[in-house]
Write a protein that holds these residues in place. Structure first.
Motif, PDB file in Angstrom:
ATOM      1  N   VAL A 118      44.491  23.900  39.245  1.00 12.13           N
ATOM      2  CA  VAL A 118      43.233  23.981  39.704  1.00 12.13           C
ATOM      3  C   VAL A 118      42.831  25.572  39.463  1.00 12.13           C
ATOM      4  O   VAL A 118      43.691  26.071  40.507  1.00 12.13           O
ATOM      5  N   ALA A 119      42.259  26.133  38.814  1.00 15.07           N
ATOM      6  CA  ALA A 119      41.808  27.506  38.770  1.00 15.07           C
ATOM      7  C   ALA A 119      40.724  27.856  39.079  1.00 15.07           C
ATOM      8  O   ALA A 119      39.586  27.722  38.344  1.00 15.07           O
ATOM      9  N   ASP A 120      40.456  28.904  40.155  1.00  8.45           N
ATOM     10  CA  ASP A 120      39.332  29.013  40.777  1.00  8.45           C
ATOM     11  C   ASP A 120      38.997  30.516  40.061  1.00  8.45           C
ATOM     12  O   ASP A 120      39.501  31.561  40.559  1.00  8.45           O
ATOM     13  N   GLU A 121      38.030  30.719  39.301  1.00 10.03           N
ATOM     14  CA  GLU A 121      37.738  31.888  38.627  1.00 10.03           C
ATOM     15  C   GLU A 121      38.841  32.763  38.218  1.00 10.03           C
ATOM     16  O   GLU A 121      39.031  34.089  38.462  1.00 10.03           O
ATOM     17  N   PRO A 122      39.741  32.307  37.551  1.00  8.02           N
ATOM     18  CA  PRO A 122      41.019  32.860  36.970  1.00  8.02           C
ATOM     19  C   PRO A 122      40.758  34.097  36.013  1.00  8.02           C
ATOM     20  O   PRO A 122      41.688  34.775  36.279  1.00  8.02           O
ATOM     21  N   VAL A 123      39.836  34.143  35.413  1.00  7.82           N
ATOM     22  CA  VAL A 123      39.721  35.502  34.680  1.00  7.82           C
ATOM     23  C   VAL A 123      38.379  36.410  34.810  1.00  7.82           C
ATOM     24  O   VAL A 123      38.368  37.448  34.144  1.00  7.82           O
ATOM     25  N   SER A 124      37.705  36.071  36.267  1.00  4.42           N
ATOM     26  CA  SER A 124      36.497  36.810  36.444  1.00  4.42           C
ATOM     27  C   SER A 124      36.674  38.309  36.862  1.00  4.42           C
ATOM     28  O   SER A 124      36.001  39.005  36.514  1.00  4.42           O
ATOM     29  N   ALA A 125      38.004  38.608  37.493  1.00  2.00           N
ATOM     30  CA  ALA A 125      38.406  40.099  37.752  1.00  2.00           C
ATOM     31  C   ALA A 125      39.154  40.787  36.595  1.00  2.00           C
ATOM     32  O   ALA A 125      39.400  41.800  36.692  1.00  2.00           O
ATOM     33  N   LEU A 126      39.160  40.120  35.221  1.00  2.00           N
ATOM     34  CA  LEU A 126      39.954  40.865  34.327  1.00  2.00           C
ATOM     35  C   LEU A 126      39.047  41.586  33.109  1.00  2.00           C
ATOM     36  O   LEU A 126      38.027  40.893  32.749  1.00  2.00           O
ATOM     37  N   ASP A 127      39.550  42.510  32.564  1.00  2.00           N
ATOM     38  CA  ASP A 127      38.709  43.078  31.561  1.00  2.00           C
ATOM     39  C   ASP A 127      38.742  41.980  30.238  1.00  2.00           C
ATOM     40  O   ASP A 127      39.542  40.952  30.135  1.00  2.00           O
ATOM     41  N   VAL A 128      37.672  42.074  29.406  1.00  2.00           N
ATOM     42  CA  VAL A 128      37.471  41.107  28.404  1.00  2.00           C
ATOM     43  C   VAL A 128      38.858  41.032  27.316  1.00  2.00           C
ATOM     44  O   VAL A 128      39.137  39.961  27.036  1.00  2.00           O
ATOM     45  N   SER A 129      39.521  42.156  27.249  1.00  2.92           N
ATOM     46  CA  SER A 129      40.600  41.975  26.273  1.00  2.92           C
ATOM     47  C   SER A 129      41.636  41.115  27.225  1.00  2.92           C
ATOM     48  O   SER A 129      42.314  40.330  26.431  1.00  2.92           O
ATOM     49  N   VAL A 130      41.762  41.491  28.245  1.00  3.73           N
ATOM     50  CA  VAL A 130      43.001  40.806  29.123  1.00  3.73           C
ATOM     51  C   VAL A 130      42.314  39.291  29.125  1.00  3.73           C
ATOM     52  O   VAL A 130      43.162  38.373  29.275  1.00  3.73           O
ATOM     53  N   ARG A 131      41.240  39.034  29.635  1.00  2.00           N
ATOM     54  CA  ARG A 131      40.633  37.651  29.694  1.00  2.00           C
ATOM     55  C   ARG A 131      40.907  36.861  28.534  1.00  2.00           C
ATOM     56  O   ARG A 131      41.479  35.702  28.610  1.00  2.00           O
ATOM     57  N   ALA A 132      40.906  37.497  27.049  1.00  2.00           N
ATOM     58  CA  ALA A 132      41.281  36.635  26.193  1.00  2.00           C
ATOM     59  C   ALA A 132      42.766  36.070  26.156  1.00  2.00           C
ATOM     60  O   ALA A 132      43.057  34.994  25.733  1.00  2.00           O
ATOM     61  N   GLN A 133      43.688  37.277  26.492  1.00  2.00           N
ATOM     62  CA  GLN A 133      44.852  36.865  26.492  1.00  2.00           C
ATOM     63  C   GLN A 133      45.375  35.811  27.611  1.00  2.00           C
ATOM     64  O   GLN A 133      46.067  34.947  27.174  1.00  2.00           O
ATOM     65  N   ILE A 134      44.713  35.904  28.521  1.00  2.00           N
ATOM     66  CA  ILE A 134      45.036  34.876  29.725  1.00  2.00           C
ATOM     67  C   ILE A 134      44.379  33.661  29.253  1.00  2.00           C
ATOM     68  O   ILE A 134      45.022  32.467  29.671  1.00  2.00           O
ATOM     69  N   LEU A 135      43.332  33.501  28.842  1.00  2.00           N
ATOM     70  CA  LEU A 135      42.739  31.978  28.128  1.00  2.00           C
ATOM     71  C   LEU A 135      43.731  31.513  27.217  1.00  2.00           C
ATOM     72  O   LEU A 135      43.773  30.376  27.009  1.00  2.00           O
ATOM     73  N   ASN A 136      44.345  32.406  26.308  1.00  2.00           N
ATOM     74  CA  ASN A 136      45.121  31.897  25.262  1.00  2.00           C
ATOM     75  C   ASN A 136      46.276  31.263  25.914  1.00  2.00           C
ATOM     76  O   ASN A 136      46.702  30.081  25.606  1.00  2.00           O
ATOM     77  N   LEU A 137      46.694  32.161  26.931  1.00  5.77           N
ATOM     78  CA  LEU A 137      48.033  31.475  27.501  1.00  5.77           C
ATOM     79  C   LEU A 137      47.817  30.194  28.295  1.00  5.77           C
ATOM     80  O   LEU A 137      48.466  29.205  28.147  1.00  5.77           O
ATOM     81  N   LEU A 138      46.502  30.106  28.968  1.00  8.73           N
ATOM     82  CA  LEU A 138      46.313  28.757  29.739  1.00  8.73           C
ATOM     83  C   LEU A 138      46.053  27.701  28.662  1.00  8.73           C
ATOM     84  O   LEU A 138      46.702  26.517  28.962  1.00  8.73           O
TER      85      LEU A 138
END
Ligand SMILES: Nc1ncnc2c1ncn2[C@@H]1O[C@H](COP(=O)(O)OP(=O)(O)OP(=O)(O)O)[C@@H](O)[C@H]1O
Ligand SMILES: Nc1ncnc2c1ncn2[C@@H]1O[C@H](COP(=O)(O)OP(=O)(O)O)[C@@H](O)[C@H]1O
Ligand code: SF4
Ligand SMILES: [Mg+2]
Ligand SMILES: [Mg+2]
Lengths: 333, 293
Positions: free
Chosen positions: B196-216
């Motif tokens: 369960v991930a609660d806002e896992p990428v809201s605090a991240l820069d767009v570039s890092v957000r894309a990396q974490i979404l790929n990872l998930l």
């Protein structure tokens, strides 16, 4: 007509340059976005304009407003400028509010201090301003303390305080990052309207490109303390010339993936202060980098008259700092 | 506290969950959660806030499920109750058919292992005084999972794209995106079936957000995870989730296939929410003005 002109602004943190010679102009009634990942110098640029740099951080160059260089002013003079011409909205509204004072009173205090209004007039004007930023039941809201308001409501109070002085320039540093989409949309619309109605200029700082696309007409792309690309939002987002801008745009687009279903990303991460490469600041992350990029590229446009470092008067036109710009095929088309 | 038979007004407006594929892995039935606000004076008891007002939800094994809605709509409350970290005032939560609401903590060991959580701000979920190696192996020790912790930590760090020589470093020595990777490695450690991930990428820069979404996405596939994603960022949820539930004022107003809801939202509230998302086309102010009217 020019609201504020920034020329060759340098901001140093303990002698390390964090903003390295930035120039731009904010026109009256204009809305300019300043974008880039965290750690690229956006907030330091904003704080330098406002004369609010923290201890140990210094600015040089010029920030011209009404023919005066704000960087030369004393703290006291700068405080008056902030009350009368410049206003700033921060990411976290609580930092700008006094938790112990009713919000109406906070706005009124600012009016009394900077506008010399009497208590009653300032109180009435405070309620008007709360209404102006679309807070429901402004009389009641004026009597509340910050903690009795939601995040979006608090941010609107901060905006009301900013507007109390009829600013010539409004600087908003990530004003909606902590808000959800519906409140964000309301805030953006409000800032947009207020800037249009008052003829002020807006500098909107964010790493959220769609927000810039929604509100701004011009954009400055910042990386490693320098401006790497600038121009009209429409043109820059439609056909980025600098590889960093292209990288930001690609990682923003969550509706397109490559053949293996992956989102585009920018390789690596923003270096810490003092760790950016010489030559092109983006060199160690750029897919197109080669030996030419060891030399620092100038911020210049395509037209021959614009090559060479861009004079301030020409900014607002399209410019980029890259030896191998993208979309070269479009030039002259 | 128990039960789940009382029907809650309004819950029948909601499209029922799809039950074609057997027992849902995570299921909430008629959930109500009330909070009492602090009293305002001796005579006036605090008001009651209904953070959840009759929510039913069924998440199937292997899917990515998004919970969206504006701030204060009850997303986090719902996710905490689904993980049995909080108890519903009324209603029942079941994990793989077993009731977990109202169950004593010592009988929830299986749940603590099978369901893991990732939060928005990794800095607050990672103990700043623990080294990365300890941070990741701690859930293994806490749950008494028997394996070579050293090897496992190395494996996990590689899975989240970090090199295994970072084990001796502290959280503050990493960037936001790297800290989120560490938090993800920690969540994966006990070999969960659900994250369960609660806002896992809201605090991240767009570039890092894309990396974490790929990872998930990769991890969900590699470890056959069920992913429950809480977010107010509708573009993130659209990218990641098969199905979504739209929450408003403690209720689910619409639920179904992500693409279907995005292309043909049935509820006025969903339309308003979608219209409020800025896009690179930059037409937000017009669109939002229209949805407001
Ligand atoms: N411990 C608490 N005491 C009192 N009220 C609470 C508590 N926790 C949550 N609430 C209230 O319950 C409602 C739902 O809160 P919740 O945290 O679930 O919202 P959310 O949808 O996750 O919002 P956000 O997007 O801001 O995280 C809100 O009105 C909130 O103020
Ligand atoms: N008060 C400070 N002391 C030391 N370093 C700072 C300070 N403020 C900012 N920096 C550094 O300067 C660089 C630019 O910071 P900032 O302007 O805050 O970036 P942005 O707003 O683009 O995220 C970063 O490397 C940051 O760590
Ligand atoms: S100058 Fe070179 S390294 Fe810099 S953006 Fe252009 S191609 Fe990339
Ligand atoms: Mg900043
Ligand atoms: Mg929440």
């Amino acid at each position: 007509m020019s609201g504020l002109t920034v020329e060759n602004l340098v901001v140093e943190v303990n002698g390390q340059p964090a903003v390295r010679g930035v120039s731009f102009e904010l026109d009256s009634g204009g809305r300019t976005g300043l974008i880039g990942e965290s750690g690229c110098g956006k907030s330091l640029t904003a704080l330098a304009l406002m004369g609010l740099l923290p201890h140990g951080v210094t600015a040089s160059g010029s920030v011209l407003l009404d023919g005066r260089n704000l960087l030369d002013l004393s703290d006291k003079e700068m405080c008056r400028v902030r009350g009368n011409s410049l206003a700033m909205v921060f990411q976290e509204p609580m930092t700008a509010l006094n938790p112990m004072m009713r919000v109406g009173k906070q706005i009124a205090e600012s009016l009394r201090m900077h506008r010399g209004m009497d208590r009653a007039a300032a109180g009435r004007r405070a309620v008007e301003l709360l209404d102006r930023v679309r807070l429901p039941e402004p009389e009641q809201t004026a009597r509340k303390y910050p903690h009795q308001l939601s995040g979006g409501q608090r941010q609107r109070v901060v905006l009301a305080i900013a507007l109390a002085c009829d600013p010539v320039v409004l600087v908003a540093d990530e004003p909606t990052t902590a808000l959800d989409v519906t409140v964000q949309a309301q805030m953006l619309r409000l800032m947009d309207e207020l800037v249009r109605e008052e003829g002020a200029s807006l500098l909107l700082i964010t790493h959220d490109l769609p927000v810039v696309a929604s509100v701004c007409e011009e954009v400055l792309v910042m990386y490693g303390g320098t401006i790497v690309e600038t121009g009209l939002v429409r043109e820059v987002f439609d056909a980025p010339r600098h590889h960093y801008t292209a990288g930001l745009l690609a990682s923003t687009a969550l509706d397109s993936v490559d053949g293996s279903g992956r989102l585009a990303t920018i390789p690596g991460r923003v270096p810490s202060l003092g760790q950016f490469p010489d030559g092109c600041v983006y060199r160690n992350r750029c897919p197109r980098a080669d030996e030419v990029c060891v030399a620092t590229p100038l911020l210049s446009g395509d037209e021959p008259s614009l090559t060479g470092d861009l004079a301030v008067s020409q900014i607002g036109r399209r410019a980029f700092a890259c030896h191998h710009p993208l979309h070269d095929d479009r030039v002259g088309a | 506290m128990k039960g789940g038979t009382d029907r809650v007004a309004g819950s029948d407006e909601v499209t029922g969950p799809d039950r074609t594929s057997g027992t849902p892995i995570l299921e909430g039935v008629d959930l109500v959660r009330e909070y009492r606000m602090p009293r305002r004076s001796l005579r006036e008891p605090g008001a009651v806030v209904r953070a959840l007002d009759g929510v039913s939800i069924a998440i199937e094994e292997g899917e990515t499920f998004g919970i969206v809605g504006e701030s204060g709509s009850g997303k986090s409350t719902l996710s905490r109750i689904l993980m049995a970290l909080d108890q519903p005032t009324e209603g029942t939560v079941r994990y793989a058919g077993r009731q977990v609401s109202g169950t004593r903590e010592r009988r929830l060991r299986f749940l603590r292992r099978d369901v893991q959580m990732i939060l928005q701000d990794p800095m607050s979920s990672l103990n700043p005084r623990m080294r990365v190696g300890r941070l990741i192996s701690e859930p293994l020790s806490a749950l008494g999972i028997d394996c070579d912790h050293r090897d496992r930590v190395g494996e996990l760090l590689n899975a989240v794209g970090l090199s295994d020589d970072v084990v001796d470093r502290y959280p503050h020595q990493f960037s936001g995106g790297q800290r989120q990777r560490i938090a993800i490695a920690r969540a994966l450690a006990p070999g969960p079936r659900v994250i369960v991930a609660d806002e896992p990428v809201s605090a991240l820069d767009v570039s890092v957000r894309a990396q974490i979404l790929n990872l998930l996405t990769d991890l969900a596939e590699q470890f056959r995870l069920t992913l429950v994603m809480v977010s107010h960022d509708l573009s993130v949820v659209r990218y990641l989730c098969d199905r979504i539930a739209v929450m408003h004022q403690g209720r689910i107003v619409e639920t179904g296939d992500t693409e279907q809801i995005y292309s043909d939202p049935q509820q006025a509230y969903t339309r308003k929410l979608l219209a409020a998302v800025p896009t690179l086309e930059g037409d937000l102010l017009n669109r939002y003005a229209r949805s407001d009217a």
